[in-house]
Design a protein around this motif. Structure first.
Motif, PDB file in Angstrom:
ATOM      1  N   UNK A   1      15.819  24.652  32.554  1.00 28.18           N
ATOM      2  CA  UNK A   1      14.911  23.818  31.759  1.00 28.18           C
ATOM      3  C   UNK A   1      14.538  24.599  30.508  1.00 28.18           C
ATOM      4  N   UNK A   2      14.662  23.949  29.364  1.00 28.40           N
ATOM      5  CA  UNK A   2      14.238  24.516  28.089  1.00 28.40           C
ATOM      6  C   UNK A   2      12.828  24.003  27.821  1.00 28.40           C
ATOM      7  N   UNK A   3      11.902  24.898  27.508  1.00 32.14           N
ATOM      8  CA  UNK A   3      10.525  24.469  27.254  1.00 32.14           C
ATOM      9  C   UNK A   3       9.921  25.307  26.148  1.00 32.14           C
ATOM     10  N   UNK A   4       8.842  24.783  25.574  1.00 33.35           N
ATOM     11  CA  UNK A   4       8.102  25.500  24.539  1.00 33.35           C
ATOM     12  C   UNK A   4       6.795  25.991  25.156  1.00 33.35           C
ATOM     13  N   UNK A   5       6.530  27.282  25.004  1.00 32.96           N
ATOM     14  CA  UNK A   5       5.277  27.854  25.488  1.00 32.96           C
ATOM     15  C   UNK A   5       4.124  27.330  24.648  1.00 32.96           C
ATOM     16  N   UNK A   6       2.995  27.089  25.284  1.00 27.57           N
ATOM     17  CA  UNK A   6       1.804  26.624  24.567  1.00 27.57           C
ATOM     18  C   UNK A   6       0.801  27.764  24.394  1.00 27.57           C
TER      19      UNK A   6
ATOM     20  N   UNK B   1      10.502  29.064  22.249  1.00 26.91           N
ATOM     21  CA  UNK B   1      11.312  28.307  23.198  1.00 26.91           C
ATOM     22  C   UNK B   1      11.796  29.263  24.277  1.00 26.91           C
ATOM     23  N   UNK B   2      11.751  28.799  25.535  1.00 28.25           N
ATOM     24  CA  UNK B   2      12.123  29.615  26.681  1.00 28.25           C
ATOM     25  C   UNK B   2      12.997  28.793  27.619  1.00 28.25           C
TER      26      UNK B   2
END
Length: 121
Positions: free
Chosen positions: A11-16, A22-23
């Motif tokens: 899963x590609x996600x953006x840290x808040x 992007x991680x």
């Protein structure tokens, strides 16, 4: 998305937090629970763009980039169909004043995002 070596789902996600980078993590981690902030809870939770109120420049930029990306995938140029997002302030004195230009900017980005989400359907 899959790992090129193991074919494991990712899963590609953006840290808040931090630099809002992007991680990538194994998808199984998104369903894990653990003790975070002193209580048992899910490791991750989905945050909808419609619910995000920018609190710093990185989160405002991430929200604008996310909505522009969604629009592009739908074949829409938000700057033309709606208007360009508000420009970043250039007149802040850095003293943390009440009613700082940055507070106005974050609110303006949120209003732009609401209009963009309406445009995107």
């Amino acid at each position: 998305m899959r790992c090129s070596e193991t074919l494991q789902p990712l899963v590609l996600y953006r840290a808040l937090y931090g630099g809002f980078g992007l991680w990538v993590r194994p998808s199984a981690m998104f369903n894990e629970t653990g003790v975070f902030e002193g209580r048992e809870q899910k490791r991750f939770r989905r945050i909808r763009a419609a619910d995000l109120m920018p609190a710093d420049l990185a989160s405002a930029q991430a929200l604008v980039a996310h909505l522009r990306g969604r629009a592009t995938r739908q074949g829409i140029d938000l700057d033309t169909a709606l208007r360009a997002p508000p420009p970043e302030p250039t007149t802040c004195c850095g003293r943390g004043c009440n009613g700082c230009v940055w507070e106005g900017y974050y609110n303006a980005v949120r209003y732009w995002a609401d209009d963009a989400l309406e445009q995107l359907g």
